[in-house]
Design a protein around this motif. Structure first.
Motif, PDB file in Angstrom:
ATOM      1  N   ALA A   1      40.911  25.070   5.749  1.00 41.35           N
ATOM      2  CA  ALA A   1      40.296  25.971   4.427  1.00 41.35           C
ATOM      3  C   ALA A   1      40.446  27.663   4.158  1.00 41.35           C
ATOM      4  N   GLN A   2      41.182  27.882   5.266  1.00 41.57           N
ATOM      5  CA  GLN A   2      41.660  29.337   5.394  1.00 41.57           C
ATOM      6  C   GLN A   2      42.439  29.681   5.134  1.00 41.57           C
ATOM      7  N   ARG A   3      44.172  28.645   5.362  1.00 43.23           N
ATOM      8  CA  ARG A   3      45.136  29.038   5.065  1.00 43.23           C
ATOM      9  C   ARG A   3      46.021  29.226   3.686  1.00 43.23           C
ATOM     10  N   GLU A   4      46.653  29.484   3.428  1.00 44.35           N
ATOM     11  CA  GLU A   4      47.651  30.256   2.558  1.00 44.35           C
ATOM     12  C   GLU A   4      48.589  28.910   2.333  1.00 44.35           C
ATOM     13  N   VAL A   5      47.735  28.308   1.694  1.00 43.35           N
ATOM     14  CA  VAL A   5      48.903  26.899   0.624  1.00 43.35           C
ATOM     15  C   VAL A   5      50.344  26.991   0.720  1.00 43.35           C
ATOM     16  N   GLY A   6      51.680  27.052   1.372  1.00 43.35           N
ATOM     17  CA  GLY A   6      52.708  27.079   0.699  1.00 43.35           C
ATOM     18  C   GLY A   6      53.372  28.230   0.554  1.00 43.35           C
ATOM     19  N   VAL A   7      52.557  29.273   1.617  1.00 40.68           N
ATOM     20  CA  VAL A   7      53.397  30.427   1.774  1.00 40.68           C
ATOM     21  C   VAL A   7      54.216  30.247   3.288  1.00 40.68           C
TER      22      VAL A   7
ATOM     23  N   ARG B   1      57.491  33.135   6.247  1.00 39.20           N
ATOM     24  CA  ARG B   1      57.072  33.588   5.298  1.00 39.20           C
ATOM     25  C   ARG B   1      57.704  33.781   4.044  1.00 39.20           C
ATOM     26  N   HIS B   2      57.865  32.530   2.871  1.00 37.31           N
ATOM     27  CA  HIS B   2      58.289  33.010   2.281  1.00 37.31           C
ATOM     28  C   HIS B   2      59.682  32.600   2.353  1.00 37.31           C
TER      29      HIS B   2
END
Length: 139
Positions: free
Chosen positions: A76-82, A105-106
């Motif tokens: 739940a705390q993760r940055e989705v799609g990063v 990352r990106h």
């Protein structure tokens, strides 16, 4: 614990030979990198436990650990799609999988990570240990 007791049918005097690839962990990270990462909850056993030591460099690191509920909190705390995970090498020995990879990352290299998983006889993950750090890069 002997190889025989972990992988039934293995000869008592012969440890399991490493096999290339780690199909479970490869699937795990592909799902983790997807828009629907919570599907990995379907891959864990009833007695699942994990620890993820997450370093972004310097002296600080976060230690995520626990069971099913804590994994749900981690997701739940993760940055989705990063961030995405990319394999450098992987192997399987009996019910154990080992994975060396890099986190981007990106699209830019951010860190190296190692992951180990012990699976159940039915192919679910029972134990998971992951460590990541930008301090040592393998590429």
């Amino acid at each position: 614990m002997t190889t025989q007791s972990r992988a039934s049918g293995a000869a008592a005097s012969q440890p399991a030979a490493p096999q290339p690839g780690a199909s479970f962990l490869t699937t795990w990270f592909a799902i983790l990198d997807s828009e629907d990462a919570d599907r990995i909850i379907d891959l864990i056993s009833d007695d699942f436990s994990f620890a993820i030591l997450f370093s972004t460099g310097g002296d600080g690191a976060t230690d995520f650990h626990g069971g099913r509920a804590e994994m749900e909190g981690y997701l739940a705390q993760r940055e989705v799609g990063v961030r995405t995970h990319h394999v450098l090498s992987a192997s399987t020995v009996g019910l154990d999988e080992l994975f060396l990879g890099e986190v981007r990352r990106h699209g830019e290299l951010e860190a190296t990570f190692v992951a180990s998983a012990r699976l159940t006889g039915t192919g679910r993950v029972r134990r998971l240990l992951i460590g990541r750090s930008p301090s040592v890069l393998f590429t």
